[in-house]
Design a protein around this motif. Structure first.
Motif, PDB file in Angstrom:
ATOM      1  N   VAL A 172       3.267  41.092 -12.770  1.00  0.00           N
ATOM      2  CA  VAL A 172       3.226  42.257 -11.885  1.00  0.00           C
ATOM      3  C   VAL A 172       1.901  42.341 -11.123  1.00  0.00           C
ATOM      4  CG1 VAL A 172       4.851  43.552 -13.316  1.00  0.00           C
ATOM      5  CG2 VAL A 172       2.400  43.913 -13.652  1.00  0.00           C
ATOM      6  N   GLU A 173       0.869  41.665 -11.639  1.00  0.00           N
ATOM      7  CA  GLU A 173      -0.402  41.623 -10.908  1.00  0.00           C
ATOM      8  C   GLU A 173      -0.430  40.471  -9.908  1.00  0.00           C
ATOM      9  OE1 GLU A 173      -2.285  44.062 -11.074  1.00  0.00           O
ATOM     10  OE2 GLU A 173      -1.861  44.982 -13.023  1.00  0.00           O
ATOM     11  N   LEU A 174       0.353  39.429 -10.196  1.00  0.00           N
ATOM     12  CA  LEU A 174       0.340  38.251  -9.321  1.00  0.00           C
ATOM     13  C   LEU A 174       1.324  38.381  -8.172  1.00  0.00           C
ATOM     14  CD1 LEU A 174       0.103  35.485 -12.067  1.00  0.00           C
ATOM     15  CD2 LEU A 174      -1.655  36.071 -10.384  1.00  0.00           C
ATOM     16  N   THR A 224       1.455  40.157  -5.523  1.00  0.00           N
ATOM     17  CA  THR A 224       0.928  40.180  -4.146  1.00  0.00           C
ATOM     18  C   THR A 224       0.474  38.795  -3.671  1.00  0.00           C
ATOM     19  OG1 THR A 224       0.386  42.512  -4.373  1.00  0.00           O
ATOM     20  CG2 THR A 224      -0.693  41.326  -2.575  1.00  0.00           C
ATOM     21  N   TRP A 246      -7.912  35.932  -9.813  1.00  0.00           N
ATOM     22  CA  TRP A 246      -7.265  37.123  -9.266  1.00  0.00           C
ATOM     23  C   TRP A 246      -7.015  38.155 -10.368  1.00  0.00           C
ATOM     24  CZ3 TRP A 246      -5.905  39.648  -4.943  1.00  0.00           C
ATOM     25  CH2 TRP A 246      -4.899  40.604  -5.048  1.00  0.00           C
ATOM     26  N   LEU A 247      -6.471  37.706 -11.504  1.00  0.00           N
ATOM     27  CA  LEU A 247      -6.164  38.638 -12.594  1.00  0.00           C
ATOM     28  C   LEU A 247      -7.429  39.360 -13.063  1.00  0.00           C
ATOM     29  CD1 LEU A 247      -3.567  36.535 -14.635  1.00  0.00           C
ATOM     30  CD2 LEU A 247      -3.122  38.604 -13.278  1.00  0.00           C
ATOM     31  N   VAL A 250      -8.339  42.163 -10.451  1.00  0.00           N
ATOM     32  CA  VAL A 250      -7.525  43.382 -10.383  1.00  0.00           C
ATOM     33  C   VAL A 250      -7.369  44.065 -11.750  1.00  0.00           C
ATOM     34  CG1 VAL A 250      -6.265  42.667  -8.322  1.00  0.00           C
ATOM     35  CG2 VAL A 250      -5.327  42.105 -10.570  1.00  0.00           C
ATOM     36  N   ALA A 277      -1.261  47.485 -12.224  1.00  0.00           N
ATOM     37  CA  ALA A 277      -0.220  47.782 -11.242  1.00  0.00           C
ATOM     38  C   ALA A 277       0.915  48.587 -11.863  1.00  0.00           C
ATOM     39  CB  ALA A 277       0.331  46.480 -10.651  1.00  0.00           C
ATOM     40  N   HIS A 303      -2.559  45.075  -2.653  1.00  0.00           N
ATOM     41  CA  HIS A 303      -1.893  45.004  -3.957  1.00  0.00           C
ATOM     42  C   HIS A 303      -1.863  46.372  -4.635  1.00  0.00           C
ATOM     43  CE1 HIS A 303      -0.548  43.378  -7.749  1.00  0.00           C
ATOM     44  NE2 HIS A 303      -1.591  43.891  -8.372  1.00  0.00           N
TER      45      HIS A 303
END
Lengths: 85, 204
Positions: A14-16, A18, B91-92, B95, B100, B184
């Motif tokens: 769910v974070e990847l 985008t 990236w992880l 964020v 999310a 995002h």
């Protein structure tokens, strides 16, 4: 022999979503996401809901200004009127 | 077959390449980050196959031997080319401070076998007309208005106005990564807000 960083879990997916939808991941990382999606109903639904959301945002009627901006401008107007009287 | 190869028979080599090339590229992709590198590694493998032919013994099948050479080449290449961390991991980490999705919707330590997998998965997708219904559109408008300014700017330009990522970066003076993080966060929140309206069986 499994490839490195093969496995993705739902909480990561769910974070990847985008970078996935923006298509900025290297092929092997993109493939790992697709392997997860192939076997996970919940994440397939999540990605589809995200696509739907993006499509729906594109259809939101275009207001020339937001109600917040309108309120702010109205406040300026009222202050100006109060000053005058 | 192997005798023909050792003799330098073109047809034998072409046949071998036709048989295995695509499979080898797919296998290489498990180790290296992109198609071009995988192709490169596979071609390198063919060169090593030809060079090693004279030493090839019949202890394994030709295919097994070729695959082992491919794996070796691919691993060497992956080590050489590996960024310190995969893009996804960077990236992880970026964020991580603002999830999310509500973390309670995933299994935690109480269920180690399923940890970080959906405990309460999103259900169903809406029929297209549901997306355009005034109610859904109003929820979306409100969710966007509630976003912090920078997120609101990015999602408005990208998803309402249809700008490209590059144009938004230029207009707002953002790096590619910052733009993507803001997008995002914004999209994740808007999705969460409309989720109850997207499940046809679960009207609020």
């Amino acid at each position: 022999m499994t490839a490195p960083n093969d496995e993705i879990v739902c909480k990561e997916l769910v974070e990847l979503v985008t970078p996935y939808l923006e298509d900025v991941l290297p092929a092997n990382e993109r493939a790992a996401i697709e392997r997860h999606l192939a076997e996970c109903d919940g994440c397939r639904t999540y990605v589809e809901q995200m696509r739907q959301t993006i499509r729906a945002i594109g259809h939101v009627p275009h207001e020339p200004i937001t109600s917040r901006t309108r309120d702010e401008v109205l406040a300026i107007f009222r202050a100006w009127k109060a000053e005058r009287s | 077959m192997i005798a023909a190869l050792k003799d330098g028979d073109d047809h034998a080599f072409t046949w071998l390449v036709d048989q295995h090339h695509a499979m080898l590229v797919r296998l290489a992709l498990r180790y290296v980050p992109d198609q071009a590198t995988a192709e490169d590694v596979t071609q390198e493998t063919w060169l090593h196959v030809l060079r090693g032919l004279s030493r090839f013994e019949f202890r394994s099948s030709l295919k097994t031997w070729i695959v082992s050479i491919l794996k070796n080449r691919a691993r060497t290449r992956a080590t050489r080319e590996r960024r310190n961390t995969p893009v996804s991991d960077t990236w992880l980490a970026t964020v991580a401070d603002e999830p999310a999705v509500d973390p309670d919707r995933f299994f935690g330590l109480e269920n180690p076998a399923l940890i970080d997998r959906w405990a309460s998965a999103p259900r169903g997708v809406a029929p297209e007309e549901q997306l355009l219904a005034a109610e859904t559109q109003a929820i979306i408008s409100r969710a966007i208005e509630a976003l912090p300014l920078a997120q609101r700017e990015v999602i408005t330009l990208r998803d309402m106005e249809g700008w490209s990522a590059a144009d938004v970066c230029n207009a707002l003076g953002l790096t590619e990564t910052n733009q993507r993080v803001l997008l995002h966060r914004a999209r994740s929140k808007v999705r969460a807000a409309v989720e109850p309206y997207l499940s046809p069986t679960d009207q609020p």
